[in-house]
Scaffold this motif. Structure first.
Motif: not given
Length: 388
Positions: A102-119
């Motif tokens: 079972q794996y999780i990728n530490p590099m996972d990200i989504n487009t909502n990751y940060s409230e600023e313009d640059n997640p």
């Protein structure tokens, strides 16, 4: 009447539809029912010596929150204590270990990751923390090393932000390869430190996520990671939780997060700084984090970490060691009489801090229930339950 009902006692009883049970008022024997979401800051701490009932209290709150609210619940479990409860609630237990598939990728990200313009700025902060743990050393990362890591992070995430989909999310290997293409010797130094996590025997975090992390209740079991990898595992789990919190916020859902053995994250400057940053951000994003720790000295070792204390309006304090009692009395303005409730107290007894209210509580859970057998972590009782 005054004999039977002490008029000087304070009560905590809120009959709202999301109020949870936290024990009985030790002075009046009335129920303590409160909703942490109504606090100015719902962040919480559960403090106590080993065996005082920290994990049990957290599991009881998880169980109540699961039944009473619609919140998602995520647990970072460094001692493999929460799996029986999560499995019984049909949740997802993720076993992260060198031998697991079972794996999780530490590099996972989504487009909502940060409230600023640059997640990417916040994600870069996480990757710097991760590299700090990997490179190690008392000094941590040098300025040049931070610069080259940041440069590579922007480079490897460019394809994802052009076409956001699971296939374009980078992996640790992409960061490793990007570092090798840089001219600076510092980049090669960081890459060499990362190599064992990419191509060597500790490559468990160099895979794409292959588990159901969208279940309503998820437990990340990292007990088998061993000392070397445990802090890294906790940091990566925290980042996964942040991804879930940001996704839930966009649909108006709260996320409860329980971090056991929290003091492990506070020993390195960069991981402590990242944890404090997450702690501050969680509230605005509908996250309700709860940290469990037995070492209050560690929690208050640096001014940065004491921010966690100042940003937590809910403190569930069980029996305390002598040195910790004095620190807490000073930090939380506890009177000598109130301090007696966390001095040589039995399991499930202590003080509850809820906003401005300090209340002694007692929570003696009936031991003849099936639920007790699922919640308990006392070894003799766990073995006994298995034999039944």
């Amino acid at each position: 009447t005054a004999i039977f009902v002490p008029f000087t006692t304070q009560e905590l009883f809120d009959n709202g539809k999301e109020s949870l049970y936290y024990g009985l008022n030790a002075l009046s024997n009335n129920l303590i029912m409160v909703d942490r979401k109504k606090l100015k800051n719902p962040n919480g701490l559960i403090l106590g010596t080993p065996g005082s009932g920290k994990s049990f209290s957290a599991k009881r709150e998880i169980c109540n929150a699961f039944l009473v609210t619609d919140d998602d619940i995520l647990v970072c479990d460094p001692e493999s204590e929460y799996a029986p409860l999560v499995e019984r609630l049909h949740g997802q237990v993720i076993h992260i270990s060198p031998s697991s598939t079972q794996y999780i990728n530490p590099m996972d990200i989504n487009t909502n990751y940060s409230e600023e313009d640059n997640p990417l700025a916040l994600k870069a902060d996480f990757i710097l923390s991760l590299c700090e743990l990997v490179v190690g050393g008392k000094e941590g990362l040098k300025p040049v090393e931070k610069t080259v890591i940041d440069r590579c992070v922007h480079k490897i995430y460019a394809p994802y932000f052009e076409h956001p989909c699971p296939e374009t999310v980078p992996m640790l290997e992409d960061l490793y390869n990007a570092l090798l293409t840089q001219d600076e010797p510092e980049a090669h130094h960081v890459a060499a430190a990362l190599e064992i996590y990419v191509k060597g025997s500790l490559n468990i975090f160099n895979h794409r996520t292959n588990v159901d992390i969208d279940n309503r209740i998820v437990c990340y079991d990292i007990k088998q990671l061993g000392k070397q990898l445990k802090k890294l595992g906790m940091l990566i789990v925290q980042d996964q939780v942040w991804g879930r919190v940001t996704a839930n916020r966009s649909v108006g859902k709260s996320t409860r997060y329980y971090a056991d053995e929290f003091h492990l994250l506070l020993k390195d400057e960069q991981t402590a700084a990242y944890s404090v940053e997450i702690w501050k951000r969680f509230r605005k994003w509908g996250g309700i984090p709860t940290a469990l720790t037995q070492n209050v000295k560690d929690l208050l070792a640096s001014p940065e970490v004491s921010n966690i204390f100042e940003n937590s309006d809910f403190v569930y304090m069980l029996n305390q060691a002598n040195g910790d009692r004095q620190i807490l009395a000073k930090q939380l303005n506890i009177s000598p009489h109130q301090l007696s409730y966390v001095t040589h107290s039995g399991e499930g007894e202590g003080l509850l801090f809820f906003g401005n209210v300090i209340l002694p509580f007692v929570d003696h859970f009936p031991k003849d229930l099936e639920l007790y057998r699922i919640l308990t972590t006392r070894l003799s009782e766990v073995v006994e339950a298995k034999h039944e």
